[in-house]
Design a protein around this motif. Structure first.
Motif, mmCIF file in Angstrom:
data_model
loop_
_atom_site.group_PDB
_atom_site.id
_atom_site.type_symbol
_atom_site.label_atom_id
_atom_site.label_comp_id
_atom_site.label_asym_id
_atom_site.label_seq_id
_atom_site.Cartn_x
_atom_site.Cartn_y
_atom_site.Cartn_z
ATOM 1 N N TRP A 1 -48.170 39.302 -62.178
ATOM 2 C CA TRP A 1 -46.962 37.916 -61.395
ATOM 3 C C TRP A 1 -48.848 36.567 -61.156
ATOM 4 C CZ3 TRP A 1 -43.148 36.069 -62.181
ATOM 5 C CH2 TRP A 1 -42.088 36.985 -61.991
ATOM 6 N N ILE A 2 -50.101 37.243 -61.282
ATOM 7 C CA ILE A 2 -51.330 36.828 -61.168
ATOM 8 C C ILE A 2 -51.654 35.841 -62.446
ATOM 9 C CG2 ILE A 2 -53.014 37.886 -62.015
ATOM 10 C CD1 ILE A 2 -54.097 36.039 -59.121
ATOM 11 N N TRP A 3 -51.303 35.594 -63.100
ATOM 12 C CA TRP A 3 -50.773 34.811 -64.139
ATOM 13 C C TRP A 3 -49.526 33.076 -63.793
ATOM 14 C CZ3 TRP A 3 -53.681 35.254 -68.558
ATOM 15 C CH2 TRP A 3 -54.546 36.320 -68.620
ATOM 16 N N PRO A 4 -48.880 33.579 -63.538
ATOM 17 C CA PRO A 4 -48.219 32.648 -63.186
ATOM 18 C C PRO A 4 -49.147 31.238 -61.921
ATOM 19 C CG PRO A 4 -46.677 33.798 -63.577
ATOM 20 C CD PRO A 4 -47.877 34.424 -63.118
ATOM 21 N N ILE A 5 -49.742 32.355 -61.408
ATOM 22 C CA ILE A 5 -50.317 31.419 -60.231
ATOM 23 C C ILE A 5 -51.853 30.891 -61.267
ATOM 24 C CG2 ILE A 5 -52.507 31.539 -58.561
ATOM 25 C CD1 ILE A 5 -50.578 33.945 -57.601
ATOM 26 N N ALA B 1 -53.249 20.312 -73.598
ATOM 27 C CA ALA B 1 -52.979 20.480 -74.160
ATOM 28 C C ALA B 1 -53.554 22.369 -74.337
ATOM 29 C CB ALA B 1 -52.890 20.049 -75.984
ATOM 30 N N LEU B 2 -54.833 22.282 -74.091
ATOM 31 C CA LEU B 2 -55.792 23.068 -74.092
ATOM 32 C C LEU B 2 -55.548 23.762 -72.640
ATOM 33 C CD1 LEU B 2 -59.384 21.923 -75.433
ATOM 34 C CD2 LEU B 2 -57.097 23.744 -76.167
ATOM 35 N N LYS B 3 -55.735 23.376 -71.890
ATOM 36 C CA LYS B 3 -55.200 24.034 -70.497
ATOM 37 C C LYS B 3 -53.837 24.979 -70.366
ATOM 38 C CE LYS B 3 -52.598 20.780 -67.834
ATOM 39 N NZ LYS B 3 -53.161 19.510 -67.091
ATOM 40 N N LEU C 1 -51.198 30.552 -71.596
ATOM 41 C CA LEU C 1 -50.907 31.393 -72.039
ATOM 42 C C LEU C 1 -51.116 32.532 -73.477
ATOM 43 C CD1 LEU C 1 -47.841 28.605 -72.447
ATOM 44 C CD2 LEU C 1 -47.373 30.746 -71.261
ATOM 45 N N SER C 2 -51.743 32.309 -74.216
ATOM 46 C CA SER C 2 -52.096 32.555 -75.404
ATOM 47 C C SER C 2 -53.356 34.140 -74.758
ATOM 48 C CB SER C 2 -52.960 31.868 -76.242
ATOM 49 O OG SER C 2 -52.762 30.596 -76.630
ATOM 50 N N LEU C 3 -53.230 33.872 -73.939
ATOM 51 C CA LEU C 3 -54.176 35.439 -73.365
ATOM 52 C C LEU C 3 -52.945 35.917 -73.057
ATOM 53 C CD1 LEU C 3 -56.851 36.648 -73.248
ATOM 54 C CD2 LEU C 3 -57.214 36.003 -71.180
ATOM 55 N N ALA C 4 -52.244 35.530 -72.279
ATOM 56 C CA ALA C 4 -51.666 36.181 -71.715
ATOM 57 C C ALA C 4 -50.864 37.222 -72.521
ATOM 58 C CB ALA C 4 -50.872 35.528 -71.105
ATOM 59 N N LEU C 5 -50.468 35.965 -73.824
ATOM 60 C CA LEU C 5 -49.207 36.653 -75.040
ATOM 61 C C LEU C 5 -50.152 37.752 -75.545
ATOM 62 C CD1 LEU C 5 -46.600 35.850 -76.406
ATOM 63 C CD2 LEU C 5 -48.179 33.784 -77.765
ATOM 64 N N TYR C 6 -51.310 37.467 -75.953
ATOM 65 C CA TYR C 6 -52.289 38.025 -76.664
ATOM 66 C C TYR C 6 -51.697 40.082 -76.146
ATOM 67 C CZ TYR C 6 -56.444 40.512 -78.405
ATOM 68 O OH TYR C 6 -57.566 41.513 -78.536
#
Length: 182
Positions: A2-6, A59-61, A66-71
């Motif tokens: 849950w750190i990802w949404p933060i 866009a980059l932020k 998101l891309s890292l989490a998806l990866y």
């Protein structure tokens, strides 16, 4: 996990319009024009290049976390929460004391990473809207629901739900003043 949404919320709070106008004009974008920290306001206040750089930064932020989490194969529920926190973080930036943009670029960046087929259909609607005698902004705001529906029918209900809430926040930011003093 849950750190990802933060992380997404904190990244999304980095406001491209603020950074660009502070660099270009030495002014706070939230005190100029419409008072929002979005690409349109940056473009009106500081020119076309400010608009473009704001879109790139915003866009980059969004794309990077998101891309890292998806990866890293983060669950679809966490990805959905990241969409919501990204859009909310841009609209109500912690770094700008609750002020920010209206979330369009951030929402579309989320769809680029998580639901690109729906984004392509949205792009077709945008192209068509340019040739119709209707308000382009209103058509775009309505057409932004396309990636939500696309994700749902492609079998990703969690991401569809996250995009739906993100879309709702964008619509909310356009319908009522969501920033203090706006």
């Amino acid at each position: 996990m849950w750190i990802w949404p933060i992380i997404s919320y904190l990244f999304a709070g980095i406001n491209g319009a603020y950074v660009v106008t502070k660099y270009k004009l030495q002014e706070d974008i939230t005190m100029l024009g419409s008072g929002t920290g979005g690409a349109r306001n940056a473009g009106r206040m500081a020119g076309e290049q400010a608009f473009i750089w704001t879109v790139v930064i915003d866009a980059l932020k969004t794309i990077l976390p998101l891309s890292l989490a998806l990866y890293l194969s983060v669950s679809p529920v966490i990805l959905a929460a990241m969409v919501i926190s990204s859009v909310a973080g841009h609209i109500w930036s912690i770094w700008l004391k609750g002020r920010g943009g209206k979330g369009v670029v951030v929402y579309l960046a989320c769809t680029l990473v998580l639901e690109w087929p729906g984004l392509l259909i949205f792009g077709g609607a945008a192209l068509l809207a340019k040739f119709l005698p209707v308000s382009f902004s209103k058509v775009m705001l309505g057409a932004m629901i396309i990636p939500v529906v696309s994700a749902f029918f492609r079998g990703d209900p969690a991401v569809s739900f996250g995009l739906l809430i993100g879309y709702g926040l964008v619509v909310l930011s356009h319908l009522i003043p969501v920033h203090p003093g706006s």
